[in-house]
Design a protein around this motif. Structure first.
Motif, PDB file in Angstrom:
ATOM      1  N   UNK A  18       0.850  -1.191   0.000  1.00  0.00           N
ATOM      2  CA  UNK A  18       0.000   0.000   0.000  1.00  0.00           C
ATOM      3  C   UNK A  18       0.889   1.246   0.000  1.00  0.00           C
ATOM      4  N   UNK A  19       0.497   2.242  -0.799  1.00  0.00           N
ATOM      5  CA  UNK A  19       1.252   3.489  -0.875  1.00  0.00           C
ATOM      6  C   UNK A  19       0.288   4.664  -0.994  1.00  0.00           C
ATOM      7  N   UNK A  20       0.797   5.846  -0.685  1.00  0.00           N
ATOM      8  CA  UNK A  20       0.086   7.085  -0.989  1.00  0.00           C
ATOM      9  C   UNK A  20       0.851   7.780  -2.096  1.00  0.00           C
ATOM     10  N   UNK A  21       0.143   8.108  -3.178  1.00  0.00           N
ATOM     11  CA  UNK A  21       0.789   8.774  -4.310  1.00  0.00           C
ATOM     12  C   UNK A  21       0.294  10.213  -4.384  1.00  0.00           C
ATOM     13  N   UNK A  22       1.234  11.140  -4.410  1.00  0.00           N
ATOM     14  CA  UNK A  22       0.913  12.561  -4.510  1.00  0.00           C
ATOM     15  C   UNK A  22       1.318  13.080  -5.880  1.00  0.00           C
ATOM     16  N   UNK A  23       0.364  13.586  -6.628  1.00  0.00           N
ATOM     17  CA  UNK A  23       0.672  14.151  -7.942  1.00  0.00           C
ATOM     18  C   UNK A  23       1.552  15.386  -7.812  1.00  0.00           C
ATOM     19  N   UNK A  24       1.332  16.194  -6.777  1.00  0.00           N
ATOM     20  CA  UNK A  24       2.149  17.393  -6.584  1.00  0.00           C
ATOM     21  C   UNK A  24       3.612  17.024  -6.328  1.00  0.00           C
ATOM     22  N   UNK A  25       3.837  16.019  -5.481  1.00  0.00           N
ATOM     23  CA  UNK A  25       5.204  15.575  -5.229  1.00  0.00           C
ATOM     24  C   UNK A  25       5.833  15.009  -6.494  1.00  0.00           C
ATOM     25  N   UNK A  26       5.073  14.262  -7.248  1.00  0.00           N
ATOM     26  CA  UNK A  26       5.575  13.668  -8.479  1.00  0.00           C
ATOM     27  C   UNK A  26       5.999  14.748  -9.473  1.00  0.00           C
ATOM     28  N   UNK A  27       5.198  15.798  -9.590  1.00  0.00           N
ATOM     29  CA  UNK A  27       5.543  16.871 -10.524  1.00  0.00           C
ATOM     30  C   UNK A  27       6.812  17.597 -10.090  1.00  0.00           C
ATOM     31  N   UNK A  28       7.012  17.711  -8.783  1.00  0.00           N
ATOM     32  CA  UNK A  28       8.214  18.401  -8.280  1.00  0.00           C
ATOM     33  C   UNK A  28       9.475  17.572  -8.477  1.00  0.00           C
ATOM     34  N   UNK A  29       9.349  16.242  -8.324  1.00  0.00           N
ATOM     35  CA  UNK A  29      10.540  15.382  -8.397  1.00  0.00           C
ATOM     36  C   UNK A  29      10.111  13.996  -8.865  1.00  0.00           C
TER      37      UNK A  29
END
Length: 291
Positions: free
Chosen positions: A265-276
């Motif tokens: 199980x994970x939490x995926x953040x689109x904002x974090x992904x866009x930053x890095x």
């Protein structure tokens, strides 16, 4: 992104979030379809999500088409402000690249292919400027993929590569579709990867095969007893290259009821992904493999 709404007869509304597939478009589509489900709008009978769009089926005797449209536009405003993170899972999918079964099949259909003198994976490597088959496998399996849609045939996932656009693998579909594709083929068309859940016709390039069943209508496979379809939108996939001995061992484990896919199980953040992008992917891999 400019959302477009169109009626399909008097009981469907098609919502196109964006003309191009992107994780941003997927997240907005997911937010809106989730909101439709949670709002329990009277008259809604089906919600069908896709990569960057979705369709709503409703009973016009319960809710008028214009009222249904107004409800969706209201939910769009909330979706634009929704938090861009989801709780999901990351799954390891073993793949035998350049396997003998898809190879035999692709050789039977070379006259339908852009390059009859090479295999699908050789062609894909060349047009993506990758260093041969090994370079292609490294690029294909090196970063995770996002399940943006499940469908077309039962259980088939569409997967979007989680790298910046200039590194995304893109390969056209066959010039004419094949009449045969082995079950559990790992394929690719345009910017989307997929796994063929059943044997049948298809036009995607064929790169390998997985020993891991993803659809079981009889629900006899251990990890598919609760639901016959394995994937759901929002899942994250990590391909794992395996050799023939590992493939045969996994098939034997499936038949013996001992195979269990590695997943966390994970939490995926689109904002974090866009930053890095690469940092986010590394963090996901850390969760999957316990690093």
């Amino acid at each position: 992104m400019k959302t477009r709404y169109s009626f399909g007869g008097d009981e469907h509304i098609f919502v196109e979030v964006d003309e191009e597939m992107s994780l941003e478009a997927f997240f907005k589509s997911l937010s809106m379809t989730t909101a439709v489900k949670e709002s329990r709008i009277k008259g809604v009978t089906e919600i069908c999500p896709a990569n960057a769009s979705f369709q709503i089926k409703f009973d016009p005797d319960v809710i008028a088409p214009d009222d249904m449209l107004a409800e969706l536009k209201r939910l769009e405003g909330a979706a634009d402000k929704a938090e861009s993170s989801i709780k999901t899972r990351i799954v390891e999918i073993p793949v035998l690249y350049n396997d003998p079964w898809t190879h035999e099949t692709l050789m039977r259909f070379r006259e339908r292919h852009q390059d009859p003198k090479s295999t699908d994976i050789e062609y894909a490597a060349r047009i993506n400027n990758l260093d041969g088959v090994d370079g292609f496998v490294k690029a294909h399996s090196g970063a995770p993929w996002f399940v943006s849609m499940v469908g077309f045939v039962a259980g088939l996932p569409f997967l979007y590569q989680m790298v910046d656009r200039k590194r995304q693998i893109e390969v056209p579909k066959y010039l004419r579709p094949r009449t045969d594709t082995p079950k559990l083929t790992v394929g690719h068309g345009g910017c989307f990867g997929c796994i063929y859940s059943v044997r049948g016709a298809g036009g995607y390039q064929m790169f390998g095969i997985t020993p891991m069943p993803i659809y079981d209508p009889k629900q006899e496979i251990k990890y598919l007893k609760d639901f016959m379809v394995f994937f759901r939108p929002g899942d994250i996939v990590k391909w794992k290259p395996i050799d023939r001995a590992e493939y045969d061992s996994a098939v034997a484990d499936v038949e013996a009821g001992k195979f269990a896919p590695r997943m966390r199980d994970v939490t995926f953040s689109l904002d974090e992904f866009r930053r890095d992008i690469d940092g986010t992917n590394a963090k996901l891999m850390g969760v999957l493999y316990g690093n």
